[in-house]
Design an enzyme around this catalytic site. Sequence first.
Site, short mmCIF file in Angstrom:
data_model
loop_
_atom_site.label_atom_id
_atom_site.label_comp_id
_atom_site.label_asym_id
_atom_site.label_seq_id
_atom_site.Cartn_x
_atom_site.Cartn_y
_atom_site.Cartn_z
N HIS A 112 0.82 -1.17 -0.12
CA HIS A 112 0.01 -0.05 0.20
C HIS A 112 0.78 1.21 0.10
O HIS A 112 1.84 1.36 0.82
CB HIS A 112 -0.87 0.17 1.28
N HIS A 143 7.56 19.06 -13.51
CA HIS A 143 8.15 17.98 -14.07
C HIS A 143 9.51 17.83 -13.34
O HIS A 143 10.01 16.59 -13.26
CB HIS A 143 8.68 18.21 -15.71
N ALA A 192 4.78 12.39 -21.06
CA ALA A 192 3.88 11.01 -21.16
C ALA A 192 4.32 10.22 -20.16
O ALA A 192 5.05 8.96 -20.05
CB ALA A 192 3.93 10.53 -22.50
#
Length: 139
Positions: free
Chosen positions: A20, A106, A129
Amino acid sequence: MKKGAVLNSDISSVISRLGHTDTLVVCDAGLPVPSSTTRIDMALTQGVPSFMQVLDVVTREMQVEAAILATEIKEHNPQLHETLLSHIEQLQQHQGNTIEIRYTTHEHFKKLTADSQAVIRSGECSPYANVILCAGVTF
């Protein structure tokens, strides 16, 4: 947590070991991968396999509770951004949960990849992407 079958043994292995909140990156051909992070290189040539093809297979196996994207995708790759959001919406319906979508720069995104369990490199050659998937639980 695994949900189905993937043919690539490296991808199958890393997904089966996710706990998790662990993270897994699916990226384009240009994202730098930290030397300390496991790289699973699927790229054959430009565009093969595409980012969405790799993401589709990974999310068939992985329970996702959050996704992190670079803010720049909105401006520099809006078509892929919309496709990605649509995919996440469909995944939410399939999984029966809400997937939180977070945005970061980014530059910060690249730093976050160092903490990922692995980076899966596609052959995608379009800007920003990339996604960091945060593992959920199936119960």
